[in-house]
Scaffold this motif. Structure first.
Motif, PDB file in Angstrom:
ATOM      1  N   ALA A  98      36.649 -17.126  29.407  1.00 40.49           N
ATOM      2  CA  ALA A  98      37.105 -15.845  28.903  1.00 40.49           C
ATOM      3  C   ALA A  98      37.658 -15.021  30.045  1.00 40.49           C
ATOM      4  O   ALA A  98      37.176 -15.081  31.167  1.00 40.49           O
ATOM      5  CB  ALA A  98      35.962 -15.096  28.226  1.00 40.49           C
ATOM      6  N   LEU A  99      38.700 -14.235  29.780  1.00 39.14           N
ATOM      7  CA  LEU A  99      39.272 -13.364  30.778  1.00 39.14           C
ATOM      8  C   LEU A  99      38.622 -11.994  30.662  1.00 39.14           C
ATOM      9  O   LEU A  99      38.553 -11.411  29.585  1.00 39.14           O
ATOM     10  CB  LEU A  99      40.788 -13.252  30.577  1.00 39.14           C
ATOM     11  CG  LEU A  99      41.532 -14.584  30.709  1.00 39.14           C
ATOM     12  CD1 LEU A  99      43.006 -14.371  30.424  1.00 39.14           C
ATOM     13  CD2 LEU A  99      41.348 -15.169  32.091  1.00 39.14           C
ATOM     14  N   LEU A 100      38.169 -11.453  31.788  1.00 40.62           N
ATOM     15  CA  LEU A 100      37.454 -10.197  31.785  1.00 40.62           C
ATOM     16  C   LEU A 100      38.412  -9.019  31.683  1.00 40.62           C
ATOM     17  O   LEU A 100      39.545  -9.069  32.144  1.00 40.62           O
ATOM     18  CB  LEU A 100      36.613 -10.077  33.060  1.00 40.62           C
ATOM     19  CG  LEU A 100      35.591 -11.194  33.284  1.00 40.62           C
ATOM     20  CD1 LEU A 100      34.841 -10.945  34.590  1.00 40.62           C
ATOM     21  CD2 LEU A 100      34.622 -11.288  32.124  1.00 40.62           C
ATOM     22  N   MET A 120      47.449 -15.869  34.771  1.00 41.18           N
ATOM     23  CA  MET A 120      46.055 -16.212  34.487  1.00 41.18           C
ATOM     24  C   MET A 120      45.277 -16.453  35.777  1.00 41.18           C
ATOM     25  O   MET A 120      44.141 -15.994  35.940  1.00 41.18           O
ATOM     26  CB  MET A 120      45.974 -17.457  33.602  1.00 41.18           C
ATOM     27  CG  MET A 120      46.339 -17.244  32.159  1.00 41.18           C
ATOM     28  SD  MET A 120      46.013 -18.735  31.168  1.00 41.18           S
ATOM     29  CE  MET A 120      44.214 -18.695  31.101  1.00 41.18           C
ATOM     30  N   LYS A 121      45.882 -17.164  36.709  1.00 34.99           N
ATOM     31  CA  LYS A 121      45.213 -17.439  37.981  1.00 34.99           C
ATOM     32  C   LYS A 121      44.922 -16.140  38.735  1.00 34.99           C
ATOM     33  O   LYS A 121      43.850 -15.976  39.328  1.00 34.99           O
ATOM     34  CB  LYS A 121      46.070 -18.368  38.834  1.00 34.99           C
ATOM     35  CG  LYS A 121      46.142 -19.796  38.310  1.00 34.99           C
ATOM     36  CD  LYS A 121      46.983 -20.678  39.223  1.00 34.99           C
ATOM     37  CE  LYS A 121      46.986 -22.118  38.740  1.00 34.99           C
ATOM     38  NZ  LYS A 121      47.802 -23.002  39.611  1.00 34.99           N
ATOM     39  N   GLU A 181      40.925 -20.418  44.896  1.00 34.85           N
ATOM     40  CA  GLU A 181      42.115 -20.655  44.079  1.00 34.85           C
ATOM     41  C   GLU A 181      41.735 -21.286  42.745  1.00 34.85           C
ATOM     42  O   GLU A 181      40.941 -22.228  42.689  1.00 34.85           O
ATOM     43  CB  GLU A 181      43.081 -21.580  44.827  1.00 34.85           C
ATOM     44  CG  GLU A 181      44.408 -21.814  44.116  1.00 34.85           C
ATOM     45  CD  GLU A 181      45.286 -20.579  44.056  1.00 34.85           C
ATOM     46  OE1 GLU A 181      46.144 -20.512  43.167  1.00 34.85           O
ATOM     47  OE2 GLU A 181      45.096 -19.681  44.899  1.00 34.85           O
ATOM     48  N   ALA A 182      42.305 -20.745  41.667  1.00 30.27           N
ATOM     49  CA  ALA A 182      42.024 -21.281  40.339  1.00 30.27           C
ATOM     50  C   ALA A 182      42.590 -22.689  40.208  1.00 30.27           C
ATOM     51  O   ALA A 182      43.584 -23.039  40.839  1.00 30.27           O
ATOM     52  CB  ALA A 182      42.607 -20.367  39.269  1.00 30.27           C
ATOM     53  N   GLN A 183      41.959 -23.468  39.390  1.00 29.62           N
ATOM     54  CA  GLN A 183      42.384 -24.843  39.179  1.00 29.62           C
ATOM     55  C   GLN A 183      43.699 -24.894  38.405  1.00 29.62           C
ATOM     56  O   GLN A 183      44.235 -23.875  37.989  1.00 29.62           O
ATOM     57  CB  GLN A 183      41.305 -25.591  38.389  1.00 29.62           C
ATOM     58  CG  GLN A 183      41.054 -24.961  37.020  1.00 29.62           C
ATOM     59  CD  GLN A 183      39.984 -25.666  36.224  1.00 29.62           C
ATOM     60  OE1 GLN A 183      39.662 -26.803  36.499  1.00 29.62           O
ATOM     61  NE2 GLN A 183      39.438 -25.001  35.238  1.00 29.62           N
ATOM     62  N   ASP A 184      44.211 -26.104  38.253  1.00 34.20           N
ATOM     63  CA  ASP A 184      45.408 -26.315  37.442  1.00 34.20           C
ATOM     64  C   ASP A 184      45.048 -26.022  35.995  1.00 34.20           C
ATOM     65  O   ASP A 184      44.319 -26.781  35.357  1.00 34.20           O
ATOM     66  CB  ASP A 184      45.881 -27.763  37.611  1.00 34.20           C
ATOM     67  CG  ASP A 184      47.078 -28.081  36.724  1.00 34.20           C
ATOM     68  OD1 ASP A 184      47.698 -27.143  36.197  1.00 34.20           O
ATOM     69  OD2 ASP A 184      47.384 -29.276  36.555  1.00 34.20           O
TER      70      ASP A 184
END
Length: 281
Positions: free
Chosen positions: A2-4, A196-197, A213-216
């Motif tokens: 979920a995105l905060l 999103m990242k 760093e966010a994943q793919d």
């Protein structure tokens, strides 16, 4: 995932009004009939790594023989205070008698039912998503633990019956080609992924977590299933999710998600700046 601090796009108020009469629909909000929690320990034990709600769950084709958009079929419906997207994983516990009846029927047929968003304010939507039972456990007291996966989207065209549970005639929804002609969906999807990242990175920072760093996030998904994956992460904003589900244009869905993520990113950037100036706040 979920995105905060989700900040919906300015077009959020344009979501389609429901066409089903909520007075004729069994209430989905009775806590004795349904428990929905992604954090329930018993459900967590039921999941395998392959059933986690991640981009890897969102295949390009969601069904072996996808139905045609002009097909009309009957589908049992389960109104819930949440939105299911194609490819998303939904854990459920079934308590109420009428929905236990529905489960007994489904277990003898094709394990598919319609999930439609419903709340006390906006009523029950007429666009939903098929949930296919991919794992289940029946308890000694006849309750059910379910793991469902989102399949095709549908639109309710006619209510067949309301008791003991809803059954409706539905037609299938498919994304149409963009009205803009040669829309660069790949570039648009990449922009959404980048936003999103950034949102994940800043959310982690504000939450005191490492800013790695966010994943793919796309994992080689085509733009349409990726747009459904992005919508599924907007937990806590079900009306915005419902508006995204109802769109029949991948470009329009990605653009709306991009705007929502950009608004969220602006909010998080400001909050991060305040935290830098006032570390104790």
């Amino acid at each position: 995932m979920a995105l905060l601090q989700l900040i919906p796009s300015s077009s959020s108020s344009l979501s389609t009004k429901p066409t089903l009469n909520p007075n004729n629909i069994p209430s989905p909000l009775n806590p004795n009939s349904l428990l929905f929690s992604r954090r329930t320990n018993s459900l967590r034990r039921q999941r395998s790594n392959s059933l986690r709600c991640s981009a890897s769950s969102f295949s390009e084709k969601h069904h072996t023989n996808p139905p045609k958009s002009n097909d009309v079929v009957e589908l049992p419906l389960f109104p819930l205070p949440l939105v299911l997207f194609p490819g998303a994983i939904l854990p459920l516990q079934i308590f109420e008698f009428r929905y236990r009846m529905m489960m007994h029927t489904l277990l003898q047929t094709d394990l598919r039912f319609g999930v439609i968003y419903s709340d006390a304010v906006s009523g029950t939507s007429d666009v939903g998503c098929v949930g296919e039972v991919v794992k289940h456990e029946r308890l000694v007291d006849d309750r059910f633990f379910l793991i469902c996966k989102g399949q095709e989207r549908f639109r309710v065209t006619n209510l067949v019956r309301t008791k003991p549970y809803l059954v409706a005639e539905v037609t299938w929804l498919e994304d149409r080609p963009s009205g803009d002609g040669e829309e660069d969906l790949e570039a648009l999807a990449n922009e959404v992924e980048a936003h999103m990242k950034d949102v994940i990175r800043l959310s982690n920072r504000l939450g005191g977590k490492p800013e790695k760093e966010a994943q793919d996030l796309r994992r080689n998904l085509f733009p349409t299933p990726f747009s459904f994956f992005v919508g599924s992460t907007f937990e806590g904003a079900p009306r915005e999710q419902q508006a995204l589900l109802e769109l029949e244009d991948t470009a329009a869905r990605l653009k709306r998600e991009k705007e929502t993520l950009r608004n969220t990113l602006n909010y998080l950037t400001a909050a991060s700046a305040v935290k830098d100036v006032f570390p104790s706040s």
